[in-house]
Design a protein around this motif. Structure first.
Motif, short mmCIF file in Angstrom:
data_model
loop_
_atom_site.label_atom_id
_atom_site.label_comp_id
_atom_site.label_asym_id
_atom_site.label_seq_id
_atom_site.Cartn_x
_atom_site.Cartn_y
_atom_site.Cartn_z
N VAL A 264 41.66 35.39 37.34
CA VAL A 264 41.88 35.68 35.92
C VAL A 264 40.81 34.98 35.07
N GLY B 222 38.16 36.97 33.11
CA GLY B 222 38.36 36.79 31.67
C GLY B 222 39.34 37.78 31.08
N ASN B 223 40.34 38.18 31.87
CA ASN B 223 41.33 39.14 31.39
C ASN B 223 42.68 38.81 32.02
N HIS B 224 43.72 38.72 31.18
CA HIS B 224 45.05 38.35 31.67
C HIS B 224 45.91 39.57 32.03
N TYR B 225 45.32 40.76 31.95
CA TYR B 225 46.09 41.97 32.21
C TYR B 225 45.71 42.62 33.54
N LEU B 226 45.09 41.86 34.40
CA LEU B 226 44.68 42.38 35.70
C LEU B 226 45.89 42.84 36.52
N ILE C 86 38.99 46.87 32.25
CA ILE C 86 39.11 45.41 32.36
C ILE C 86 37.75 44.75 32.60
#
Length: 296
Positions: free
Chosen positions: A234, A238-242, A293
């Protein structure tokens, strides 16, 4: 003859070699042609290498294939291509595979010893598989899964990209799941017709393959979910919606399990990936989500 030669090298199976693009995609270099071209070269090299293996396999298994309800139509088994011609094609495509690597090394000024060694090991491993390893229960499916790992290793080597253990592990588990599902179909053919698609089929049965495939599918899904929730991943992306991409992976694996256990259509993973619209939707959704993403 030309049509039968094309069938002999099985270009429809080249889809499997797209795994060499995995490091390119996840490294966010898919839009950089200086990275894309080397991957295309490795993809083509693995296509030629795999085609040579298919030639060798068809030559060696010609007699057994003549007894199989589907494999009897293969070029060598059916007599459409003689063994001598098949050997010539085999040698030619293997030579082309290494020529591509050598030419690339010459123009980029960097001798790709690791890449050549990976390709050589892939060919030798598959020769051993055709001669003996595919007759050994469990080892046969592990060799198939290792072949997919070698593809992503080659993709990483040509780009000098360090592979995450998540990519290697998930690729191995997914390939192992598909291989076990294929063995499930082999057993179904054996029980229905009495014809052995391969010698190791006698050491498998539905009582083992059903739970084993289901468990491995579950482990693969869990591994992917843990990957999407990993703090290191994450932070790097740099994305919390993976984790949202897990939806498509779960749907795809469950669909494949449904095709395996209910529809009995897991005999050719490539055909499933090419023709099943539900699988297409899952792959497309996963790709779109990851593109957003990683690149948007």
């Amino acid at each position: 003859m030309n049509r039968h030669i094309i069938r002999l090298i099985r270009p429809h199976q080249w889809l499997k070699n797209s795994f060499v693009f995995t490091p390119l995609f996840f490294s966010r270099h898919a839009t950089d042609w200086s990275y894309v071209w080397p991957c295309i070269l490795v993809f083509i090299a693995f296509c030629f290498a795999a085609s040579g293996v298919y030639c060798f396999n068809d030559i060696r298994d010609a007699e057994a294939d003549r007894l199989h309800p589907v494999k009897c139509m293969r070029p060598v088994a059916s007599g459409a291509v003689c063994k001598r011609a098949a050997y010539i094609v085999m040698g030619a495509v293997w030579l082309l595979a290494f020529v591509l690597i050598v030419v690339w090394s010459f123009f980029c000024g960097n001798i790709q010893k690791g890449l050549s060694a990976t390709l050589f090991f892939y060919i030798v491993m598959n020769i051993c598989y055709c001669v003996k390893l595919k007759q050994i229960v469990l080892l046969d499916v592990f060799v198939i899964a290792l072949g997919f790992v070698l593809r992503i290793i080659a993709g990483g080597l040509v780009l000098s990209i360090h592979l995450s253990h998540w990519i290697v592990l998930t690729t191995f588990l997914l390939a192992l799941f598909l291989a076990l599902a294929k063995r499930h179909d082999d057993v179904a053919v054996f029980e229905a017709s009495g014809v052995k698609p391969r010698k190791s089929v006698e050491q498998y049965n539905m009582a083992f393959l059903g739970p084993a495939t289901a468990v491995l599918g579950s482990i693969t899904m869990m591994c992917y979910i843990l990957y999407t929730l990993s703090s290191d991943v994450v932070e790097r992306i740099g994305n919390h919606y993976l984790y949202t991409t897990s939806l498509f992976v779960l749907a795809g694996i469950l669909r494949y399990m449904q095709l395996t256990f209910v529809s009995q259509k897991s005999g050719s993973p490539t055909n499933v990936l090419l023709h099943d619209r539900f699988i297409h939707a899952c792959i497309l959704g996963w790709l779109v989500a990851f593109v957003i993403i990683l690149y948007v």
